[in-house]
Design a protein around this motif. Structure first.
Motif, PDB file in Angstrom:
ATOM      1  N   GLU A  96       0.834  -1.210   0.000  1.00  0.00           N
ATOM      2  CA  GLU A  96       0.000   0.000   0.000  1.00  0.00           C
ATOM      3  C   GLU A  96       0.866   1.256   0.000  1.00  0.00           C
ATOM      4  O   GLU A  96       0.560   2.225  -0.696  1.00  0.00           O
ATOM      5  CB  GLU A  96      -0.946   0.013   1.201  1.00  0.00           C
ATOM      6  N   LYS A  97       1.957   1.253   0.771  1.00  0.00           N
ATOM      7  CA  LYS A  97       2.850   2.411   0.795  1.00  0.00           C
ATOM      8  C   LYS A  97       3.489   2.639  -0.574  1.00  0.00           C
ATOM      9  O   LYS A  97       3.611   3.784  -1.022  1.00  0.00           O
ATOM     10  CB  LYS A  97       3.927   2.230   1.870  1.00  0.00           C
TER      11      LYS A  97
ATOM     12  N   LYS B 258      15.423  16.298 -11.949  1.00  0.00           N
ATOM     13  CA  LYS B 258      14.331  15.828 -11.102  1.00  0.00           C
ATOM     14  C   LYS B 258      13.378  14.955 -11.907  1.00  0.00           C
ATOM     15  O   LYS B 258      12.896  13.935 -11.412  1.00  0.00           O
ATOM     16  CB  LYS B 258      13.578  17.009 -10.494  1.00  0.00           C
ATOM     17  N   GLN B 259      13.118  15.323 -13.145  1.00  0.00           N
ATOM     18  CA  GLN B 259      12.251  14.520 -14.004  1.00  0.00           C
ATOM     19  C   GLN B 259      12.853  13.131 -14.216  1.00  0.00           C
ATOM     20  O   GLN B 259      12.147  12.120 -14.147  1.00  0.00           O
ATOM     21  CB  GLN B 259      12.037  15.205 -15.350  1.00  0.00           C
ATOM     22  N   GLY B 260      14.145  13.065 -14.437  1.00  0.00           N
ATOM     23  CA  GLY B 260      14.823  11.778 -14.606  1.00  0.00           C
ATOM     24  C   GLY B 260      14.708  10.916 -13.360  1.00  0.00           C
ATOM     25  O   GLY B 260      14.465   9.706 -13.448  1.00  0.00           O
ATOM     26  N   PHE B 261      14.867  11.536 -12.194  1.00  0.00           N
ATOM     27  CA  PHE B 261      14.736  10.795 -10.938  1.00  0.00           C
ATOM     28  C   PHE B 261      13.316  10.266 -10.776  1.00  0.00           C
ATOM     29  O   PHE B 261      13.112   9.103 -10.416  1.00  0.00           O
ATOM     30  CB  PHE B 261      15.099  11.692  -9.745  1.00  0.00           C
ATOM     31  N   ILE B 262      12.324  11.112 -11.025  1.00  0.00           N
ATOM     32  CA  ILE B 262      10.919  10.716 -10.867  1.00  0.00           C
ATOM     33  C   ILE B 262      10.584   9.558 -11.803  1.00  0.00           C
ATOM     34  O   ILE B 262       9.972   8.570 -11.390  1.00  0.00           O
ATOM     35  CB  ILE B 262       9.980  11.918 -11.103  1.00  0.00           C
ATOM     36  N   GLU B 263      10.973   9.666 -13.061  1.00  0.00           N
ATOM     37  CA  GLU B 263      10.675   8.602 -14.027  1.00  0.00           C
ATOM     38  C   GLU B 263      11.376   7.299 -13.640  1.00  0.00           C
ATOM     39  O   GLU B 263      10.795   6.215 -13.755  1.00  0.00           O
ATOM     40  CB  GLU B 263      11.060   9.029 -15.450  1.00  0.00           C
TER      41      GLU B 263
ATOM     42  N   GLU C  37       3.027   5.949  -2.979  1.00  0.00           N
ATOM     43  CA  GLU C  37       4.154   6.701  -3.530  1.00  0.00           C
ATOM     44  C   GLU C  37       4.052   6.778  -5.047  1.00  0.00           C
ATOM     45  O   GLU C  37       4.290   7.832  -5.640  1.00  0.00           O
ATOM     46  CB  GLU C  37       5.483   6.061  -3.126  1.00  0.00           C
ATOM     47  N   LEU C  38       3.684   5.678  -5.694  1.00  0.00           N
ATOM     48  CA  LEU C  38       3.534   5.655  -7.145  1.00  0.00           C
ATOM     49  C   LEU C  38       2.461   6.652  -7.590  1.00  0.00           C
ATOM     50  O   LEU C  38       2.657   7.409  -8.545  1.00  0.00           O
ATOM     51  CB  LEU C  38       3.187   4.238  -7.617  1.00  0.00           C
ATOM     52  N   HIS C  39       1.338   6.659  -6.884  1.00  0.00           N
ATOM     53  CA  HIS C  39       0.250   7.588  -7.216  1.00  0.00           C
ATOM     54  C   HIS C  39       0.722   9.038  -7.070  1.00  0.00           C
ATOM     55  O   HIS C  39       0.469   9.878  -7.940  1.00  0.00           O
ATOM     56  CB  HIS C  39      -0.963   7.326  -6.317  1.00  0.00           C
ATOM     57  N   ARG C  40       1.432   9.332  -5.973  1.00  0.00           N
ATOM     58  CA  ARG C  40       1.939  10.692  -5.752  1.00  0.00           C
ATOM     59  C   ARG C  40       2.925  11.095  -6.845  1.00  0.00           C
ATOM     60  O   ARG C  40       2.854  12.212  -7.378  1.00  0.00           O
ATOM     61  CB  ARG C  40       2.616  10.779  -4.380  1.00  0.00           C
ATOM     62  N   LEU C  41       3.825  10.189  -7.227  1.00  0.00           N
ATOM     63  CA  LEU C  41       4.797  10.497  -8.270  1.00  0.00           C
ATOM     64  C   LEU C  41       4.117  10.766  -9.613  1.00  0.00           C
ATOM     65  O   LEU C  41       4.477  11.718 -10.310  1.00  0.00           O
ATOM     66  CB  LEU C  41       5.809   9.354  -8.421  1.00  0.00           C
ATOM     67  N   LYS C  42       3.140   9.949  -9.951  1.00  0.00           N
ATOM     68  CA  LYS C  42       2.480  10.083 -11.246  1.00  0.00           C
ATOM     69  C   LYS C  42       1.530  11.281 -11.318  1.00  0.00           C
ATOM     70  O   LYS C  42       1.411  11.915 -12.365  1.00  0.00           O
ATOM     71  CB  LYS C  42       1.690   8.810 -11.581  1.00  0.00           C
TER      72      LYS C  42
ATOM     73  N   ILE D 200       9.330   1.332  -8.872  1.00  0.00           N
ATOM     74  CA  ILE D 200       8.167   0.925  -8.075  1.00  0.00           C
ATOM     75  C   ILE D 200       7.259   0.007  -8.874  1.00  0.00           C
ATOM     76  O   ILE D 200       6.779  -1.007  -8.357  1.00  0.00           O
ATOM     77  CB  ILE D 200       7.387   2.156  -7.562  1.00  0.00           C
ATOM     78  N   GLU D 201       7.015   0.338 -10.143  1.00  0.00           N
ATOM     79  CA  GLU D 201       6.171  -0.524 -10.978  1.00  0.00           C
ATOM     80  C   GLU D 201       6.781  -1.916 -11.109  1.00  0.00           C
ATOM     81  O   GLU D 201       6.065  -2.919 -11.051  1.00  0.00           O
ATOM     82  CB  GLU D 201       5.958   0.110 -12.359  1.00  0.00           C
TER      83      GLU D 201
END
Length: 158
Positions: free
Chosen positions: A12-13, A54-59, A17-22, A65-66
């Motif tokens: 769930e955590k 930052k975009q590279g880190f997020i992606e 996190e995935l939802h927040r990132l996307k 996570i996926e």
């Protein structure tokens, strides 16, 4: 591909996190890149470089996570019936034989581990020593300061 054990709470955590990132971080960085582009020359634009980093880190984190979620074997500790034995997801009350100190740990996946919260990784030396033990058994753990013996006081599945 092998499966990775993770508790229901840990899964769930990761999903949160995935939802927040996307849905929060990714759109915010796209806006930051657009604003930095509007400032003109990109060759000496620190804001643009920072936003792209930052975009590279997020992606990268989204992909990580996926991948973890697709390989995860979600285990709900409250649904376990291991007959009192220590297994993944179990919460274990221990007493260190030499000092008499009592500690409580839950055995969780590598990504969930947080010693301050009493969550130890399944791959840690203490968890490996505890797997399969029951209340009353003693687990010998190889620690940096030498071997420590822990008596299993209680095993719970919560």
């Amino acid at each position: 591909m092998s499966t990775i054990p993770i508790t229901k709470r840990g899964a769930e955590k990761l999903k949160e996190e995935l939802h927040r990132l996307k849905h929060v971080e990714r759109p915010a960085v796209v806006v930051a890149i657009a604003e930095a582009r509007a400032q003109g020359d990109l060759s000496e634009n620190a804001e643009y470089d920072a936003a792209k980093d930052k975009q590279g880190f997020i992606e990268g984190r989204i992909k990580e996570i996926e991948g973890k979620l697709s390989a995860a074997q979600v285990i709900d500790p409250s649904e376990l019936d291991a007959g009192g034995r220590v297994v993944f997801g179990a919460t274990v009350d221990l007493e260190e034989e030499e000092s008499g100190d009592q500690v409580t740990y839950q055995i969780v996946g590598d990504d969930e581990a947080d010693l301050k919260l009493g969550l130890i990784s399944i791959s840690s030396p203490i968890a490996r020593a505890l797997i399969g033990k029951e209340a009353g058994d003693v687990a010998a753990v190889q620690a940096p300061g030498g071997v420590r013996n822990y008596e299993v006081i209680e095993v719970r599945y919560i």
